[in-house]
Design an enzyme around this catalytic site. Structure first.
Site, PDB file in Angstrom:
ATOM      1  N   ASP A 197       1.315  -0.616  -0.348  1.00  0.00           N
ATOM      2  CA  ASP A 197       0.478  -0.393   0.080  1.00  0.00           C
ATOM      3  C   ASP A 197       0.967   0.937  -0.085  1.00  0.00           C
ATOM      4  O   ASP A 197       1.769   1.655   0.994  1.00  0.00           O
ATOM      5  CB  ASP A 197      -1.070   0.218   0.934  1.00  0.00           C
ATOM      6  CG  ASP A 197      -1.992   1.144   0.851  1.00  0.00           C
ATOM      7  OD1 ASP A 197      -1.564   1.863   0.038  1.00  0.00           O
ATOM      8  OD2 ASP A 197      -2.882   1.005   1.629  1.00  0.00           O
ATOM      9  N   GLU A 199      -0.207   4.143  -0.998  1.00  0.00           N
ATOM     10  CA  GLU A 199      -1.232   4.993  -0.590  1.00  0.00           C
ATOM     11  C   GLU A 199      -1.790   5.329  -2.190  1.00  0.00           C
ATOM     12  O   GLU A 199      -1.253   5.258  -4.069  1.00  0.00           O
ATOM     13  CB  GLU A 199      -0.484   6.594  -0.950  1.00  0.00           C
ATOM     14  CG  GLU A 199      -1.753   7.298  -0.587  1.00  0.00           C
ATOM     15  CD  GLU A 199      -2.653   7.840   0.361  1.00  0.00           C
ATOM     16  OE1 GLU A 199      -3.910   6.362  -0.238  1.00  0.00           O
ATOM     17  OE2 GLU A 199      -2.885   7.783   1.296  1.00  0.00           O
ATOM     18  N   ASN A 200      -3.461   5.186  -3.068  1.00  0.00           N
ATOM     19  CA  ASN A 200      -3.693   5.246  -3.447  1.00  0.00           C
ATOM     20  C   ASN A 200      -3.440   4.283  -5.111  1.00  0.00           C
ATOM     21  O   ASN A 200      -3.799   3.888  -5.941  1.00  0.00           O
ATOM     22  CB  ASN A 200      -2.989   6.231  -4.685  1.00  0.00           C
ATOM     23  CG  ASN A 200      -3.795   8.418  -3.348  1.00  0.00           C
ATOM     24  OD1 ASN A 200      -5.694   7.558  -3.387  1.00  0.00           O
ATOM     25  ND2 ASN A 200      -3.713   9.109  -3.718  1.00  0.00           N
ATOM     26  N   GLY A 278      -4.248   4.404   5.878  1.00  0.00           N
ATOM     27  CA  GLY A 278      -3.119   5.490   6.013  1.00  0.00           C
ATOM     28  C   GLY A 278      -4.401   6.236   5.930  1.00  0.00           C
ATOM     29  O   GLY A 278      -4.007   7.764   7.087  1.00  0.00           O
ATOM     30  N   ASP A 279      -6.114   6.693   5.389  1.00  0.00           N
ATOM     31  CA  ASP A 279      -6.611   7.272   5.890  1.00  0.00           C
ATOM     32  C   ASP A 279      -7.464   6.948   6.936  1.00  0.00           C
ATOM     33  O   ASP A 279      -8.863   7.845   6.881  1.00  0.00           O
ATOM     34  CB  ASP A 279      -7.560   7.860   4.288  1.00  0.00           C
ATOM     35  CG  ASP A 279      -7.936   7.419   3.256  1.00  0.00           C
ATOM     36  OD1 ASP A 279      -8.280   5.418   4.462  1.00  0.00           O
ATOM     37  OD2 ASP A 279      -8.816   7.239   2.356  1.00  0.00           O
ATOM     38  N   HIS A 397     -23.898 -19.948  16.485  1.00  0.00           N
ATOM     39  CA  HIS A 397     -25.480 -20.667  16.285  1.00  0.00           C
ATOM     40  C   HIS A 397     -25.594 -19.225  15.946  1.00  0.00           C
ATOM     41  O   HIS A 397     -25.195 -18.231  16.537  1.00  0.00           O
ATOM     42  CB  HIS A 397     -25.993 -21.570  17.151  1.00  0.00           C
ATOM     43  CG  HIS A 397     -26.484 -20.923  18.083  1.00  0.00           C
ATOM     44  ND1 HIS A 397     -27.630 -19.805  18.593  1.00  0.00           N
ATOM     45  CD2 HIS A 397     -25.956 -21.039  19.343  1.00  0.00           C
ATOM     46  CE1 HIS A 397     -27.427 -19.286  19.637  1.00  0.00           C
ATOM     47  NE2 HIS A 397     -26.908 -19.654  20.493  1.00  0.00           N
ATOM     48  N   ASP A 416     -23.286 -16.963  21.500  1.00  0.00           N
ATOM     49  CA  ASP A 416     -23.617 -18.112  20.221  1.00  0.00           C
ATOM     50  C   ASP A 416     -22.944 -19.209  19.900  1.00  0.00           C
ATOM     51  O   ASP A 416     -23.114 -19.953  19.861  1.00  0.00           O
ATOM     52  CB  ASP A 416     -23.753 -17.708  19.076  1.00  0.00           C
ATOM     53  CG  ASP A 416     -25.247 -15.977  18.723  1.00  0.00           C
ATOM     54  OD1 ASP A 416     -26.339 -16.302  20.287  1.00  0.00           O
ATOM     55  OD2 ASP A 416     -25.701 -16.057  17.830  1.00  0.00           O
ATOM     56  N   HIS A 444     -27.370 -33.104  15.423  1.00  0.00           N
ATOM     57  CA  HIS A 444     -27.023 -33.006  13.241  1.00  0.00           C
ATOM     58  C   HIS A 444     -28.524 -33.073  13.094  1.00  0.00           C
ATOM     59  O   HIS A 444     -29.612 -34.299  14.163  1.00  0.00           O
ATOM     60  CB  HIS A 444     -26.317 -34.397  13.005  1.00  0.00           C
ATOM     61  CG  HIS A 444     -26.233 -35.714  13.631  1.00  0.00           C
ATOM     62  ND1 HIS A 444     -27.084 -36.357  12.611  1.00  0.00           N
ATOM     63  CD2 HIS A 444     -25.513 -35.910  14.463  1.00  0.00           C
ATOM     64  CE1 HIS A 444     -26.753 -37.212  13.632  1.00  0.00           C
ATOM     65  NE2 HIS A 444     -26.499 -37.188  14.866  1.00  0.00           N
ATOM     66  N   ASP A 469     -28.904 -37.506  18.855  1.00  0.00           N
ATOM     67  CA  ASP A 469     -28.445 -36.786  17.858  1.00  0.00           C
ATOM     68  C   ASP A 469     -27.796 -35.576  18.633  1.00  0.00           C
ATOM     69  O   ASP A 469     -26.752 -34.527  17.860  1.00  0.00           O
ATOM     70  CB  ASP A 469     -29.873 -36.101  17.296  1.00  0.00           C
ATOM     71  CG  ASP A 469     -30.307 -37.400  15.787  1.00  0.00           C
ATOM     72  OD1 ASP A 469     -29.542 -37.945  15.682  1.00  0.00           O
ATOM     73  OD2 ASP A 469     -31.237 -36.490  15.298  1.00  0.00           O
TER      74      ASP A 469
HETATM   75  O1  AHR Z   1     -29.490 -18.948  16.673  1.00  0.00           O
HETATM   76  C1  AHR Z   1     -30.436 -18.028  17.145  1.00  0.00           C
HETATM   77  C2  AHR Z   1     -30.379 -17.022  17.408  1.00  0.00           C
HETATM   78  O2  AHR Z   1     -29.842 -16.378  15.650  1.00  0.00           O
HETATM   79  C3  AHR Z   1     -28.875 -16.404  17.976  1.00  0.00           C
HETATM   80  O3  AHR Z   1     -28.228 -16.853  19.002  1.00  0.00           O
HETATM   81  C4  AHR Z   1     -28.280 -14.975  17.209  1.00  0.00           C
HETATM   82  O4  AHR Z   1     -27.243 -14.279  16.485  1.00  0.00           O
HETATM   83  C5  AHR Z   1     -29.562 -15.284  15.728  1.00  0.00           C
HETATM   84  O5  AHR Z   1     -30.027 -14.373  15.735  1.00  0.00           O
HETATM   85  O1  AHR Z   2      -3.335   2.787  -1.189  1.00  0.00           O
HETATM   86  C1  AHR Z   2      -4.927   2.325  -0.963  1.00  0.00           C
HETATM   87  C2  AHR Z   2      -5.866   3.147   0.111  1.00  0.00           C
HETATM   88  O2  AHR Z   2      -6.241   4.498  -0.858  1.00  0.00           O
HETATM   89  C3  AHR Z   2      -5.169   4.140   1.590  1.00  0.00           C
HETATM   90  O3  AHR Z   2      -4.631   2.808   2.154  1.00  0.00           O
HETATM   91  C4  AHR Z   2      -6.212   4.849   1.606  1.00  0.00           C
HETATM   92  O4  AHR Z   2      -5.185   5.205   2.513  1.00  0.00           O
HETATM   93  C5  AHR Z   2      -6.672   5.445   0.494  1.00  0.00           C
HETATM   94  O5  AHR Z   2      -8.500   5.585   0.102  1.00  0.00           O
END
Ligand code: AHR
Ligand code: AHR
Length: 480
Positions: A197, A199-200, A278-279, A397, A416, A444, A469
């Site tokens: 990276d 930049e840009n 970077g941004d 889950h 979960d 299962h 199960d």
């Molecule tokens: O698996 C049941 C529920 O479903 C979980 O607690 C939640 O992450 C999702 O809404």
């Molecule tokens: O160069 C890729 C990304 O472009 C840089 O991490 C960021 O600063 C810009 O959005």
């Protein structure tokens, strides 16, 4: 010798050395990182078990017991004190939040420690550094990351960035990027790719895109070494390797980008970023285990020695016991219903299923059917199951179905992904009650895996063969 000993001996000393897992100098005996707990906002520095050794993760576990912690600071082990803190707002992203401290358990050197798991909206930075290359200076850097926890958003980076969190133009960054974002087409294969990276642009070569159709990325390797070096004037190079074995491959070594102006010479500003662009573009995800930046371009011989040291510490190795529900143990979970006594819980396409695993199954199938027992993410007296080959991904889950997903740190995810073992409902083996739906057990049904009650409104709640199960044999792990 450890990575920064190696780079110092080669005349390119570390000017930054960050890890939650281990010392990167054989003499280092300071703090690795700071955690903050939710219950009372108190902070604690986490150090090493011994000079030059591994993190004292037990200190984190006891400080964070009964509550949750985030990582608030990652100390620089070099004498430069280029410590990273949670990143503030930038040109492209609101202020980041700290990563959960327990999201990425990992065994290194036989010790269970933690890595840093970045979800979208998380990042770390230091905008006031010492010794880091600026304005065309030469530097090298590497990080150990994971090919299993990536996305195509901008920009999971580690390295040199702007000091004002804004995109100040081409060549104002010099950071390793790792992910599946293809900035310049074509990219070959599925990735993820080790990119620069600057930049840009996320560069695979001086043309932007890969000039090598065999550079298809690392694939879903659990542990990856990613390396970038740049002389700041007219040359940069990219390398990667499997952090668990073998050496480094160079995917590019040549001139600075020629597709646009501003990259030759470079205009680095010397801030250090981890986990964002970077941004502060912060839609990316990623895993970070260790990384360093050097002053000057390291030799290839030094890079090779560093890779050898990384391989030698055994990232992702087993912690000890197998086939038990003790945290750290690796297991496979075998069905007991008469239909299915060769079937084990495995992940496939991010979902849990049961399928037959035998000694002649592929390594991938065996790894997919192996789980690392962890302290329950919502309750340490219960357990959670981390994927063996997707570090930081847990069985959880969702809509009552079991999936393999990265731990995000939310209370919902923690609950979960927590299961409380009890004697098998059929009288055989073990049953696992859902932490947040305690009358539902891991079951299962039609070869998928759910949390299910004994009779109920969902098809998988069927009372027929429910007791069998929901009864599992905790077995020796299939993975080698
Ligand atoms: O698996 C049941 C529920 O479903 C979980 O607690 C939640 O992450 C999702 O809404
Ligand atoms: O160069 C890729 C990304 O472009 C840089 O991490 C960021 O600063 C810009 O959005």
């Amino acid at each position: 010798s450890l990575p920064c000993d190696i780079y110092a001996a080669a005349g390119t000393p570390c000017v930054a050395a960050h890890s939650l897992a281990r010392a990167l100098y054989s003499s280092y005996n300071g703090s690795l990182y700071q955690v903050q707990r939710a219950s009372d906002s108190a902070t604690k520095d986490i150090g090493l078990l011994a000079a030059g050794g591994y993190a004292n993760a037990a200190a984190q576990d006891s400080f964070c017991a009964g509550t949750t912690c985030i990582i608030t600071k990652i100390y620089d082990q070099s004498s430069r004190h280029n410590d990273l803190t949670v990143e503030g707002a930038g040109g492209a992203g609101a202020a980041d939040v700290g990563a959960p401290a327990d999201a990425l358990p990992v065994t290194v050197g036989g010790h269970q420690v933690y890595g840093l798991e970045i979800s979208a909206g998380m990042g770390y930075r230091d905008n006031s550094t010492s010794g880091v290359a600026t304005n065309g200076g030469a530097e090298g850097m590497y990080m150990v990351t994971s090919g299993t926890h990536v996305n195509g958003s901008c920009c999971f980076d580690y390295g040199n960035a702007e000091t004002n969190n804004k995109d100040t133009g081409n060549g104002h960054m010099d950071a390793i990027n790792f992910g599946t974002e293809c900035w310049f087409s074509p990219c070959y294969g599925q990735g993820p790719w080790v990119q620069a990276d600057l930049e840009n642009g996320l560069f695979q070569s001086n043309a932007g895109y890969s000039t090598n159709s065999s550079n298809t990325g690392t694939g879903a390797l659990p542990f990856v070494t990613a390396l970038l070096k740049n002389n700041g004037q007219d040359h940069f190079a990219l390398k990667w390797g499997n952090a668990q074995s073998g050496g480094l491959t160079t995917t590019y070594s040549g001139s600075e980008p020629t597709n646009a102006s501003g990259y030759s010479p470079m205009h680095q500003e010397g801030a250090i970023v981890l986990g964002t662009g970077g941004d502060n573009s912060n839609g990316s995800i990623g895993s970070f285990f260790e990384g360093v930046m050097t002053s000057g371009i390291p030799t290839d011989a030094a890079d090779n020695s560093v890779q050898a040291n990384i391989v030698s510490v055994g990232y992702g190795g087993a912690t000890g016991s197998t086939g038990t529900l003790t945290p750290g143990s690796e297991i496979s979970l075998k069905a007991t219903t008469s239909c299915c006594t060769s079937d084990y819980i495995r992940h496939q396409n991010n979902t849990a299923v049961v399928s037959a695993i035998t000694s002649s199954s592929s390594a991938l199938d065996k790894n997919d059917a192996t789980w690392i027992v962890r302290r329950g993410l919502a309750d340490a007296s219960c357990v959670s199951f981390e994927s063996r080959n997707y570090p930081g991904d847990f069985l959880r889950h969702y809509n009552y179905q079991l999936l393999r997903q990265p731990m995000t740190g939310t209370t919902q995810f923690r609950q979960d992904a927590t299961f409380c073992p009890t004697t098998g409902k059929s009288g055989t083996g073990t049953s696992f009650a859902s932490y947040n739906y305690p009358t539902k057990f891991i079951r299962h049904y039609d070869y998928n895996v759910y949390i299910a009650s004994d009779g109920g409104s969902n098809t998988w709640d069927s009372a027929t063969s429910w007791t069998d199960d929901v009864s599992w044999v905790v077995s020796a792990p299939w993975a080698p």
